[in-house]
Design a protein around this motif. Sequence first.
Motif, mmCIF file in Angstrom:
data_model
loop_
_atom_site.group_PDB
_atom_site.id
_atom_site.type_symbol
_atom_site.label_atom_id
_atom_site.label_comp_id
_atom_site.label_asym_id
_atom_site.label_seq_id
_atom_site.Cartn_x
_atom_site.Cartn_y
_atom_site.Cartn_z
ATOM 1 N N GLU A 145 77.622 22.819 -4.788
ATOM 2 C CA GLU A 145 78.798 23.686 -4.765
ATOM 3 C C GLU A 145 79.101 24.168 -3.353
ATOM 4 O OE1 GLU A 145 77.740 26.713 -7.528
ATOM 5 O OE2 GLU A 145 77.986 25.408 -9.291
ATOM 6 N N ARG A 146 78.070 24.512 -2.576
ATOM 7 C CA ARG A 146 78.291 24.970 -1.201
ATOM 8 C C ARG A 146 78.850 23.841 -0.334
ATOM 9 N NH1 ARG A 146 72.967 28.839 0.061
ATOM 10 N NH2 ARG A 146 73.412 30.359 -1.589
ATOM 11 N N LEU A 147 78.345 22.628 -0.538
ATOM 12 C CA LEU A 147 78.864 21.502 0.233
ATOM 13 C C LEU A 147 80.303 21.188 -0.139
ATOM 14 C CD1 LEU A 147 75.801 19.066 0.318
ATOM 15 C CD2 LEU A 147 76.666 20.522 2.152
ATOM 16 N N ASP A 148 80.635 21.341 -1.436
ATOM 17 C CA ASP A 148 82.012 21.114 -1.867
ATOM 18 C C ASP A 148 82.952 22.146 -1.235
ATOM 19 O OD1 ASP A 148 81.398 18.911 -3.379
ATOM 20 O OD2 ASP A 148 81.271 20.019 -5.274
ATOM 21 N N ARG A 149 82.528 23.406 -1.211
ATOM 22 C CA ARG A 149 83.366 24.445 -0.599
ATOM 23 C C ARG A 149 83.527 24.192 0.890
ATOM 24 N NH1 ARG A 149 80.346 27.982 -4.007
ATOM 25 N NH2 ARG A 149 79.063 28.661 -2.241
ATOM 26 N N LYS A 150 82.460 23.748 1.520
ATOM 27 C CA LYS A 150 82.519 23.445 2.951
ATOM 28 C C LYS A 150 83.498 22.299 3.213
ATOM 29 C CE LYS A 150 79.515 21.854 6.712
ATOM 30 N NZ LYS A 150 78.118 21.477 7.055
ATOM 31 N N SER A 151 83.448 21.247 2.382
ATOM 32 C CA SER A 151 84.365 20.114 2.545
ATOM 33 C C SER A 151 85.801 20.541 2.328
ATOM 34 C CB SER A 151 83.999 19.006 1.551
ATOM 35 O OG SER A 151 82.729 18.472 1.825
ATOM 36 N N THR A 152 86.013 21.430 1.338
ATOM 37 C CA THR A 152 87.371 21.905 1.066
ATOM 38 C C THR A 152 87.917 22.686 2.255
ATOM 39 O OG1 THR A 152 86.910 22.046 -1.309
ATOM 40 C CG2 THR A 152 88.768 23.339 -0.465
ATOM 41 N N ARG A 153 87.083 23.538 2.863
ATOM 42 C CA ARG A 153 87.515 24.303 4.031
ATOM 43 C C ARG A 153 87.849 23.384 5.203
ATOM 44 N NH1 ARG A 153 83.149 27.667 2.598
ATOM 45 N NH2 ARG A 153 81.892 26.800 4.314
ATOM 46 N N LEU A 154 86.986 22.369 5.420
ATOM 47 C CA LEU A 154 87.231 21.448 6.528
ATOM 48 C C LEU A 154 88.506 20.651 6.313
ATOM 49 C CD1 LEU A 154 83.615 20.121 7.208
ATOM 50 C CD2 LEU A 154 84.967 21.638 8.664
ATOM 51 N N ASN A 155 88.721 20.172 5.077
ATOM 52 C CA ASN A 155 89.929 19.402 4.789
ATOM 53 C C ASN A 155 91.170 20.259 4.951
ATOM 54 O OD1 ASN A 155 88.462 17.100 4.223
ATOM 55 N ND2 ASN A 155 88.324 17.531 2.019
ATOM 56 N N SER A 156 91.058 21.521 4.525
ATOM 57 C CA SER A 156 92.190 22.437 4.662
ATOM 58 C C SER A 156 92.493 22.694 6.131
ATOM 59 C CB SER A 156 91.884 23.746 3.941
ATOM 60 O OG SER A 156 92.910 24.674 4.136
ATOM 61 N N SER A 157 91.426 22.848 6.934
ATOM 62 C CA SER A 157 91.616 23.072 8.373
ATOM 63 C C SER A 157 92.252 21.875 9.042
ATOM 64 C CB SER A 157 90.268 23.388 9.014
ATOM 65 O OG SER A 157 90.378 23.506 10.400
ATOM 66 N N HIS A 158 91.805 20.661 8.661
ATOM 67 C CA HIS A 158 92.378 19.459 9.258
ATOM 68 C C HIS A 158 93.841 19.290 8.881
ATOM 69 C CE1 HIS A 158 88.080 17.632 9.520
ATOM 70 N NE2 HIS A 158 88.353 18.455 10.525
ATOM 71 N N ALA A 206 70.833 33.427 2.352
ATOM 72 C CA ALA A 206 72.231 32.995 2.248
ATOM 73 C C ALA A 206 73.047 33.462 3.446
ATOM 74 C CB ALA A 206 72.844 33.515 0.951
ATOM 75 N N ASN A 207 72.720 34.638 3.982
ATOM 76 C CA ASN A 207 73.430 35.146 5.158
ATOM 77 C C ASN A 207 73.012 34.432 6.438
ATOM 78 O OD1 ASN A 207 74.819 37.040 3.633
ATOM 79 N ND2 ASN A 207 73.299 38.647 3.956
ATOM 80 N N ASP A 208 71.705 34.193 6.573
ATOM 81 C CA ASP A 208 71.184 33.616 7.809
ATOM 82 C C ASP A 208 71.285 32.097 7.854
ATOM 83 O OD1 ASP A 208 70.547 36.181 8.506
ATOM 84 O OD2 ASP A 208 68.383 35.983 8.236
ATOM 85 N N ALA A 209 71.153 31.451 6.704
ATOM 86 C CA ALA A 209 71.143 29.982 6.651
ATOM 87 C C ALA A 209 71.733 29.528 5.319
ATOM 88 C CB ALA A 209 69.722 29.454 6.823
ATOM 89 N N PRO A 210 73.058 29.569 5.178
ATOM 90 C CA PRO A 210 73.686 29.303 3.875
ATOM 91 C C PRO A 210 73.476 27.891 3.344
ATOM 92 C CG PRO A 210 75.333 29.466 5.618
ATOM 93 C CD PRO A 210 74.047 29.942 6.204
ATOM 94 N N GLY A 211 73.027 26.983 4.186
ATOM 95 C CA GLY A 211 72.774 25.627 3.726
ATOM 96 C C GLY A 211 71.340 25.392 3.276
ATOM 97 N N VAL A 212 70.548 26.457 3.178
ATOM 98 C CA VAL A 212 69.148 26.327 2.783
ATOM 99 C C VAL A 212 68.905 27.158 1.525
ATOM 100 C CG1 VAL A 212 66.751 26.706 3.475
ATOM 101 C CG2 VAL A 212 68.433 25.942 5.164
#
Length: 481
Positions: free
Chosen positions: A461-474, A427-433
């Motif tokens: 869930e990880r992809l959803d959190r990633k999308s939320t962070r990206l949308n928030s950043s945009h 999870a630390n080295d490759a959170p998408g795996v």
Amino acid sequence: MTTRRAGERHVVIIGAGITGLAAAAHLVQHEPTISVTVLEQSERVGGVIHASPFAGLDSVDESADAFLVRSPSALELTSLVGLGNDLVHPATGEAYIWHDELHDIPVNTVLGVPASFGSIWSTPLFSPRAKVRASLEPLLPRRRGRTSASLGGAIRARFGNEVLERVVDPLVGGIYATDTDSFSVHGMPQLDELLAGRRSLMSGAREMLATRRESGPVFAAPRAGMSALVSSTADFVRSRGASLLTNSRVNSIRRDGDRYVVVGDANDVVADATIVTSPAKHSAPILNALSGDAAAMLEQREHASIVMVTLAVSRAQWPEWLNGSGYLVTKPRQTAITAASFASNKWAHLRGADGAMILRISLGRDGMPMHHHDDETLVKLALADLNWHLDLDLQPHAHRVTRWIDSFPQYRPGHEAHVSQLDQVLANDAPGVVLAGASYRGIGIPACVADGRRAARVIAERLDRKSTRLNSSHSSVSRMP
């Protein structure tokens, strides 16, 4: 390298065994915004679940022939893929243990753990001295918390050596191709539950049995065999738009910014996340470029090999009195066979041409490899043991040999902590795996199905959190003056 459409989230699943197929089924059912690709290195799906024609029958399983109903995940998957109304159950639940001769498995036990004094004293399997020793179990000091010892050591400490070697070890070893003295207590959920309790194992087993008296059949399988489950699940995920590619070996995974590139023999596939379901040792080189620490931990994992010899004998050779589903051999008496299934007794629909009896014989386990022998030798060894154990002179008219090399993960003491550490490192080295499958959180079809679903949920869930962070950043950028 394949291209990714703008805005699309793509998950690649490595391995089309039951774990990978269950993960894919969960994603296509519950995550319509995620596209799914399943990559399988062999020419077929199913992994260690496989069947082929034999002795005039269209399909005879070459590995597991049923799943445990008590754990709901496999039952739910059969319903999802349209097999819920096509399940059958064993015609007989009677089975034996061979220790110099056939013995009935003691009554009122949980995987060999006695639930009463009658379970101990009514069987000739135990010597008088061993019966006295086992009967002391409720008087022993209560256990405190969970233990990290081997399953064999934990059972021996409570009931003595013979309960372990003559009942628990053949039952657990027959399922997992293991030696319980080298197997984690956490590898067998039912016994883990008993050992984690504060009361004696005997009272815990009695309570466990009481809750299951009216629970119905213990095992089930599709009428066409377990391979029908993998083929139907594969059809289901394809029908929902997933790509399932066989003959697609994966060599490694590497990072490409915030995505991953799955590198294969034929081509590379870009993914937002990846679920790796191949056996632990086989997964080590795949993950080495992402996390050397995780790869090193995977490389330490051990797997056992077994051989399945399938025989067909004429019904005339089979004695009427031998009507159980099969037998298990105690470890001190094992020479080649560890377990034998009388498949035509176990399954009412499984009769070969002219009513022939189908037998499925398991050879080898952890610490006793057999797969290096040639087919002719393996058949001879299986037949010699079988005739010795049953005092018969069976002469099969058909045989089949299947080797399952490094296919049975071995949960050594400390397994649970090792897996937890492995998950954290990755999870630390490759959170998408994410890792899933029999090497980690449970062996058996229901456990693999459950772990495939778990991995799918984690990734979503990880992809959803990633999308939320990206949308928030945009959004923050768009509000800047």
